[in-house]
Structure formats: C-alpha cells, structure tokens
Design an enzyme around this catalytic site. Structure first.
Site: not given
Length: 384
Positions: A30, A216, A352
């Site tokens: 990630e 993720s 996000s």
C-alpha cells in the site's frame, strides 16, 4: 452537528507551533496509497498552527527526507507515486529518537557528520498495511516516547489482522460473516491443502480470498468456480503467507468513520460504496484508478443510520482503538449488519471516504487533521 475546536498547545520543543513529523510510504504493497494520503494531508494541514517535517519510507525501508511538494504525491493518470521519486537524497537516512526524553530527529549521510533536524512534538504515521499500520511503528514511537496519532500497538495489530478482528468482534456480540483462515504452513502440505479446501467448501460459492494482513483490496480475488481457488490463494499468499477466505455476502457496502472526542468516540454519517464500471467488487482499480462512486450520506432510514453509528463505535471500543478508525459494514438483504473490517489508519486521499464522511458530518478536512493532532499531543505514550 456542532463540533467544537481546540487551540494548539505549544510544542514540547518550546517552539511557538508544534512540529509534526508526517511519516508515509513504507514497505507494504500500500506504499503508493500512503504517499497519496500524505500529499492530501500536506495540502490541508494548517501551516499557521503546525510546522511540518515530511519523512518518507522507501520500499526497502529507508527513512528519507522528502520534498514538501504535495502535488508530486498524487495518483495521476493511473501512475502511482513513490517515495524514491521525491526523496531529497538517495543515500542519507532519517533517524527518529531512540529513547524517551529525546525528540531530536537526526539526518545521517555516508561520509558526513550527523545533522540534527530539531525536535518533533508529534508524529502523524500515515502508513497503510504491514510495517506501519500493524503496530510496528506504534511500538517504535512508544519506545521513543513520542506522541502519535491513532491507535496503540495492540489495537493497530489486531485491526490489521482480519482473523483476530473478527474473533474480537464476535466475542463482543458484533456480527461478522462466515470465514476460514489458512495458516502459512497449512498450504505447504497436501494434507493441509485438502483440509483447507474442505473448510472453504462449507462456505459455499462465491468466496473472497484475501491476504489476512493487507489492505486497499490488494491481493483479493472473488472466486466463483472451485477451479480458480488454488490460484486465488497463491495470489493472496504473494502478499501475506496467512490467508483468510470469506463467504460471499448479499447486501450493500456501507462505511462509517469514528473519531475520538474529549467525551469519547463518535461516529460520522455513513457512506455507501457503489461499485460500477463492470467491476465485480471494490478492488484496487475500482477504488483508486476508476474511482467508484461513494454516496455520502448513504441512503438509509433513520433507524439504520442510528444502528450503524452505534455498531461502529462499539467495534472501535471492542478493539481498544484510539484517535480514528473507519469501520466497513455489509447491510445484508435480511436487514442484519455485519462488520467486514476495521481500518485503524484509513486513507486521506482526495477520494477517501473517511475525511468526506466527517466533512458531511460538519468537520472539514483541515479541522479534522487539527483535532487528530491535538488529541495526540494531549495523550501520553506508555500504558494508559
């Protein structure tokens, strides 16, 4: 929702403004998402309240000074950012304090005397995945006596491990989906493989095969045909020798953000993930490249909204989280809520959901960062 603000305290170094070390990148898969998260935070942090020291960790684990250039840290045209691209030196290395009472950060470069970069008052560890979000950097900062944002060692480690997250939630009466875990050595013998396949058969199809300690959506496969199972497990094992296999669930994917306040944790309005573009599930491409839709607030009844917020806080407290977390749920077709996972350091990229949910709740991005830093500055390290 009215959310009160607090004024910054003077830094431990005696400076007028607290000095924040923003640590990002790291050795996990990630890495790029962490860099993108840091770029967003560097853009949004209130420079009139905080001095900032950006520190990137390369894929190899080297702590590097990086340029304070947020524009270079985003995901652009599908190209993923990398700490090595923005490091100020290819050879030097940053060293954090090694003991309590010393908050000086030092720059070491071959052939040169160490250079003291000054003291830091608080660390914002924007690391995702193993070697960061899993309690490792939290342990380092505890040993150093440096305050930091987010959960402590145990909650971070448990939140990273999908198996133990589910075990703890189940013990608190919080619903989770059916699953089984393939331990590292089990998949290395024919008898172990046979036993794992038998357990997985009991889950039915489809199943989701995941690295147990990754995020993720990296390394995840949706398996609809048993012939594809072994390949999916091998793919997950490329990222983590421990694999979790979860039963497919019919329902809506709803997320809720949790934040610590002076009177205890509170939950934001929830968001719904709407996966489009022909994607089978919310994988890495759908999440970060094609940007599936995130609906905020989610279209829920008042009763459903109240229940997910209650359960999000309950999950946060069950794991002993601190600071912040994002709790991901499924609202099943029969009306039950089950927790899919908990992220103790959720993404802060431009797309996000965590900061967007708080903005919709009445706490803008810059003020959210301020609140997280102020809570960390007030909190001691060590047992608490």
């Amino acid at each position: 929702m009215s959310i009160e603000q607090t004024s910054p305290n003077p830094g431990a170094s005696g400076a007028a403004k607290p000095r924040v070390a923003i640590v990002f990148g790291g050795r996990s898969s990630e890495h790029a998402i962490s860099v993108s998260t840091a770029g967003s935070v560097l853009k949004a942090i209130d420079r009139s309240k905080y001095d900032v020291l950006p520190i990137g960790i390369t894929h190899e684990g080297r702590w590097a000074l990086v340029s304070d250039e947020p524009a270079r840290m985003g995901i652009t045209d599908g190209k993923l950012p990398d700490v090595a691209q923005i490091a100020e030196s290819t050879e030097g290395q940053v060293a954090l304090p090694g003991s309590p009472g010393n908050r000086e950060v030092v720059w070491n470069e071959p052939g040169a005397a160490p250079k003291v970069l000054g003291e830091v008052d608080v660390v914002l560890p924007l690391l995702h995945g193993p070697w960061g979000e899993d309690g490792t950097i939290q342990g380092l900062l505890e040993l150093s006596g440096v305050p930091y944002v987010g959960s402590g060692v145990l909650a971070s480690a448990v939140g990273m491990d999908k198996e133990f997250t589910k075990r703890i939630l189940e013990s608190h009466g919080i619903g989770v989906g059916s699953y089984t875990v393939i331990k590292p050595r089990e998949w290395e013998t024919e008898a172990g493989r046979a036993a794992a396949r038998e357990r997985i058969a009991g889950l039915g199809l489809p199943v989701f095969v995941k690295p147990c300690r990754a995020g993720s959506s990296i390394g995840i496969s949706k398996v609809k045909d048993v012939a594809d199972l072994d390949g999916a497990i091998d793919e997950a094992r490329r990222h983590d020798p421990k694999v979790i296999v979860e039963a497919g669930l019919e329902g809506r994917e709803i997320e809720c953000a949790v934040l610590d306040f002076e009177d205890g944790p509170r939950a934001s309005v929830p968001a719904e993930i709407l996966v489009g573009g022909g994607y089978e599930f919310y994988d890495f491409e759908a999440k970060y490249i094609d940007s599936s839709e995130v609906r905020i607030p989610a279209e829920l009844t008042d009763g459903e909204t109240a229940e997910i917020r209650r359960q999000a806080v309950a999950a946060f407290e069950a794991l002993g989280c601190e600071g912040l977390a994002r709790v991901d749920f499924f609202l099943l077709t029969d009306g039950r809520w089950v927790v899919n996972e908990i992220n103790t350091m959720p993404g802060f990229t431009p797309i996000s959901a965590y900061p967007k949910m708080w903005e919709a709740t009445g706490l803008p991005y810059t003020e959210l960062i301020d609140r997280l830093l102020q809570a960390a500055l007030r909190r001691s390290t060590g047992l608490r």
